[in-house]
Design an enzyme around this catalytic site. Sequence first.
Site, mmCIF file in Angstrom:
data_model
loop_
_atom_site.group_PDB
_atom_site.id
_atom_site.type_symbol
_atom_site.label_atom_id
_atom_site.label_comp_id
_atom_site.label_asym_id
_atom_site.label_seq_id
_atom_site.Cartn_x
_atom_site.Cartn_y
_atom_site.Cartn_z
ATOM 1 N N TRP A 103 26.491 46.651 39.318
ATOM 2 C CA TRP A 103 25.450 47.628 39.647
ATOM 3 C C TRP A 103 25.023 47.534 41.102
ATOM 4 O O TRP A 103 24.782 48.566 41.747
ATOM 5 C CB TRP A 103 24.253 47.472 38.709
ATOM 6 N N ASP A 172 16.272 47.010 41.881
ATOM 7 C CA ASP A 172 16.694 47.741 40.686
ATOM 8 C C ASP A 172 16.356 46.883 39.477
ATOM 9 O O ASP A 172 17.088 45.978 39.113
ATOM 10 C CB ASP A 172 18.192 48.029 40.752
ATOM 11 N N LYS A 196 16.062 50.800 28.592
ATOM 12 C CA LYS A 196 16.222 49.400 28.207
ATOM 13 C C LYS A 196 14.889 48.829 27.721
ATOM 14 O O LYS A 196 14.747 48.511 26.543
ATOM 15 C CB LYS A 196 16.796 48.607 29.369
#
Length: 360
Positions: A103, A172, A196
């Site tokens: 990511w 992030d 999430k």
Amino acid sequence: MSNRLYNFCAGPAALPEPVLQRAQADLLDWQGKGLSVMEMSHRSDEFVSIAERAEQDLRDLLTIPSDYKVLFLQGGASQQFAQIPLNLLPEDGSADYIDTGIWSAKAIEEASRYGHVNVAASAKSMDYFAIPGQNDWQLSEKATYVHYTPNETIGGLEFGWIPDVEKPLIADMSSTILSRPLDVSRFGLIYAGAQKNIGPSGLVVVIVQEDLLGNARASCPTMLDYSVAAKNGSMYNTPPTFAWYLSGLIFQWLKEQGGLEGMERVNQAKQRKLYAAIDSSELYSNPINIADRSWMNIPFRLADDRLDKPFLAGAEQRGLLNLKGHRSVGGMRASVYNAVPESAVDALIEYMAEFEKQHG
């Protein structure tokens, strides 16, 4: 009686059952108004009250300072990979990025389209099994900001510390936000895809210091300008109202669990149990440096890959869902976000022990 099973999906992830029941009750008729949240105007007094409470509850949970804006935006974290440089990186500017996995690599690749990216540190030489210590980082004096990914959802690599940098720190936090207390004041901007620990997919939450607003480059689309979103209460256009509402219910649920201090105790217990089971086994293994192991996403491999399919088949029969690892790394992965109860981890550990007796 509920027939829900244990869901270890990395995202969209498990949601708290009491929240789903509350949403189910509201679905046809929200508080006697004769319509669903999905059907009401985002400009109505009813929805504005939902939105305002959600923001206040999130501020309470994270103790967000008053000089930070909280934005509820459309899209996911991947859109932020472009939105951040469009808002914060001058045309001829540069930014520091830390590479710790898939990511962060995607964030680096996207930001490179909008300016110079200095990869100040990378975990590549450690096979992405450990976090490079900050003493080894090569930060740039010219950098506008420093970006990192506190938790790599796919690799299961997590910072156990907040970097200490002079420039605005961008994080992030898609897969770690709300899992434990956090000092928001250490950051210039935090962003998190909702699917999430926040709520359903389609929503991204951005927490940004007000001083960073108003710096978008001229080519930045209006819809991607943080200052436009902030001035319009995240309602420049129709927001994802149902995702916003459901996230608000989850914030209420988190408060009922004792806030982030309460979640920290539960999450710490879950991850400790599961890592202990892996480490004491001869069949299962986790390659991540112990100090850098993720609380939320726990990958593990079986000693013989040929056992992967029977392991997953047996898990599904036990009601243990979505344990297959990401296609890029293989193996298994148990994502144990806030809504995954400790009983789910206990059931997984019990199954792993039985499977090892049969196949070890």
